[in-house]
Structure formats: C-alpha cells, structure tokens
Scaffold this motif. Structure first.
Motif, short mmCIF file in Angstrom:
data_model
loop_
_atom_site.label_atom_id
_atom_site.label_comp_id
_atom_site.label_asym_id
_atom_site.label_seq_id
_atom_site.Cartn_x
_atom_site.Cartn_y
_atom_site.Cartn_z
N ILE A 1 -0.79 -3.98 -2.92
CA ILE A 1 0.51 -3.33 -2.78
C ILE A 1 0.38 -1.82 -3.01
O ILE A 1 -0.11 -1.39 -4.05
CB ILE A 1 1.52 -3.93 -3.78
CG1 ILE A 1 1.80 -5.40 -3.43
CG2 ILE A 1 2.81 -3.13 -3.81
CD1 ILE A 1 2.46 -5.61 -2.09
N PRO A 2 0.83 -1.00 -2.05
CA PRO A 2 0.73 0.46 -2.20
C PRO A 2 1.78 1.01 -3.17
O PRO A 2 2.83 0.39 -3.39
CB PRO A 2 0.99 0.96 -0.78
CG PRO A 2 1.85 -0.09 -0.16
CD PRO A 2 1.39 -1.39 -0.74
N GLN B 1 7.71 1.88 -5.60
CA GLN B 1 8.84 2.75 -5.91
C GLN B 1 10.15 2.23 -5.33
O GLN B 1 11.22 2.64 -5.76
CB GLN B 1 8.55 4.15 -5.39
CG GLN B 1 7.37 4.83 -6.09
CD GLN B 1 6.95 6.12 -5.40
OE1 GLN B 1 7.55 6.54 -4.42
NE2 GLN B 1 5.90 6.74 -5.92
N GLU B 2 10.04 1.31 -4.37
CA GLU B 2 11.25 0.74 -3.76
C GLU B 2 11.71 -0.52 -4.47
O GLU B 2 12.72 -1.11 -4.10
CB GLU B 2 10.95 0.38 -2.29
CG GLU B 2 10.42 1.52 -1.44
CD GLU B 2 11.51 2.53 -1.12
OE1 GLU B 2 12.68 2.16 -1.20
OE2 GLU B 2 11.17 3.68 -0.80
N LEU B 3 10.97 -0.94 -5.50
CA LEU B 3 11.15 -2.27 -6.08
C LEU B 3 11.63 -2.20 -7.52
O LEU B 3 11.22 -1.34 -8.29
CB LEU B 3 9.82 -3.01 -5.98
CG LEU B 3 9.70 -4.44 -6.47
CD1 LEU B 3 8.67 -5.19 -5.62
CD2 LEU B 3 9.28 -4.48 -7.94
N SER B 4 12.52 -3.13 -7.88
CA SER B 4 12.93 -3.31 -9.28
C SER B 4 12.62 -4.75 -9.69
O SER B 4 12.87 -5.70 -8.93
CB SER B 4 14.42 -3.03 -9.46
OG SER B 4 14.69 -1.65 -9.42
N PHE C 1 0.75 -7.13 4.35
CA PHE C 1 1.39 -6.26 5.33
C PHE C 1 2.74 -5.78 4.80
O PHE C 1 3.57 -6.60 4.40
CB PHE C 1 1.59 -7.00 6.65
CG PHE C 1 0.31 -7.22 7.41
CD1 PHE C 1 -0.09 -6.34 8.40
CD2 PHE C 1 -0.49 -8.31 7.13
CE1 PHE C 1 -1.27 -6.54 9.10
CE2 PHE C 1 -1.68 -8.53 7.82
CZ PHE C 1 -2.07 -7.64 8.81
N VAL C 2 2.94 -4.48 4.78
CA VAL C 2 4.22 -3.88 4.40
C VAL C 2 4.67 -3.01 5.56
O VAL C 2 3.98 -2.06 5.94
CB VAL C 2 4.08 -3.02 3.12
CG1 VAL C 2 5.42 -2.38 2.77
CG2 VAL C 2 3.57 -3.86 1.95
N VAL D 1 4.51 -7.01 -7.32
CA VAL D 1 4.91 -5.78 -8.02
C VAL D 1 3.73 -4.83 -8.23
O VAL D 1 3.90 -3.73 -8.76
CB VAL D 1 5.59 -6.09 -9.38
CG1 VAL D 1 6.81 -6.96 -9.18
CG2 VAL D 1 4.63 -6.75 -10.36
N GLY D 2 2.53 -5.25 -7.83
CA GLY D 2 1.38 -4.36 -7.87
C GLY D 2 0.59 -4.37 -9.15
O GLY D 2 -0.30 -3.52 -9.34
#
Length: 205
Positions: A53-54, A59-62, A44-45, A33-34
């Motif tokens: 984590i960028p 922003q795509e994660l909950s 790697f994403v 989650v950063g």
C-alpha cells in the motif's frame, strides 16, 4: 498464511469481511492500512500496481478499531485533532461531521455542546459515542476510505444498531470496509467476503 485472492473494493462501496477470531482478518486489515507488506501477490490502487500500500493511499484512509483513542480534551478537539484552526468555518465543519455521524442530537443536549470535555480516554462517553466521534473525526478530515475493525464487537445490540445506522447513512459517500465476526453487521453492503479455510471467498448475498 491466508490467500486473499482477487478481492476487489470499488469506490463508494460498503464491503464486509467476515471470519472467526484467528482466521486472518487482522492480517488483511494490516495490509490494507499499510502496517504489513504482503510477502507475495500484487495490489492495485486506482488501476496502478504496487507491491504494498502506497503512502498516498494511507492518507485517504481512516481506521477505527473497537478501542477508539480519545485524549482529555473537548469533543471538538478530538474531532479536529491536529488542525489548530478553530474559526467559524472549522466549527461548521465539525458540526456537519457530527450530524453525519448521528451524534448531533446527543451533543446538542450537552451544556457545553462540542466544547464538552470527554475526560481521559473518553471516560465521560459511552462506547457507542466514542465510536461515532471516531467516525466524525474521519469525516472531518475528509477521508475517502473508512476501515472499521471489529468496531462494534464490544457494544450492546442497541448501540451497535446506532453505529450501523451511521454507516448506512454514509453508503455511497465513502468507501467502507467493515471487518467483523458478527453477521449482525450485514446491512446495505455491496459485497461480502469471508475467510474460509485460509482463503478469502466472496459470499453471495
């Protein structure tokens, strides 16, 4: 220090991370989650290499933990959060998210429906209902990745089953990472990883 090796999560998969308390599951979640940056290794994403984590990924994660935050407002407000708009389109999106989180029948029986007040920190709701509102919140904001960190650990078996059913219904629609120390959570998952001896190992199903 835990060696997370070459663990991989593909889009649309349900991945379960097992391990006893203190094994390092929370550390891995914090990296995902950063919140934490790994002290070595590569991430790697979408085939792009990062040291951590960028923000675009965050922003795509909950993230849903066993302690879901709800404020003293309506069910609808707790789902749409900072979205100030509340027109017919938003209402329909909230209802669709509630249906996907397997809450529609319960909420539809309430006199005020989605406008029912939840009370301070959701005191008017059960633990399982709060968890599913958190899932509905993630669906409303169109998150692509859902991380559940011991989300069912404080729930009874019947309520846990309802949460698992909600997760199973989302299989293939979202990328879901489930962190747990209970093997009862294992169902319809694509891959299982377990922290054994400070190493993350893939477990054969």
């Amino acid at each position: 220090m835990v060696d997370f090796g070459d663990a991989e999560v593909r889009p649309g998969e349900v991945v379960v991370l097992l391990g006893p308390s203190g094994a390092g599951k929370s550390t891995l979640v914090d990296i995902i989650v950063g919140v934490l940056h790994p002290n070595k290794g590569e991430i790697f994403v979408d085939n792009n290499k990062f040291e951590y984590i960028p923000n675009s990924f965050k922003q795509e994660l909950s993230y849903i933990s066993q302690n879901v935050f709800l404020f003293d407002a309506s069910i609808a407000d707790n789902i749409k959060m900072n979205d100030l708009k509340y027109d017919e389109n938003q209402k329909n999106q909230i209802i669709q998210a509630i249906k996907s989180a397997d809450l529609f029948e319960m909420i539809n029986q309430l006199p005020m429906g989605i406008d029912t007040m939840v009370g301070e920190n959701g005191i008017n709701l059960s633990g399982g209902q709060k968890q599913r509102i958190a899932i509905a919140r993630a669906l409303y904001r169109k998150s692509k990745i859902l991380v559940l960190d011991e989300a069912t650990s404080n729930l009874d078996n019947i309520t846990e089953r309802k949460i698992i059913n909600s997760i199973n219904a989302l299989h293939g629609r979202l990328t879901i990472i489930i962190v747990s120390h209970r093997k009862s959570i294992l169902e319809k998952c694509d891959n299982i990883y377990e922290i054994i001896g400070k190493q993350l190992k893939k477990v054969n199903q």
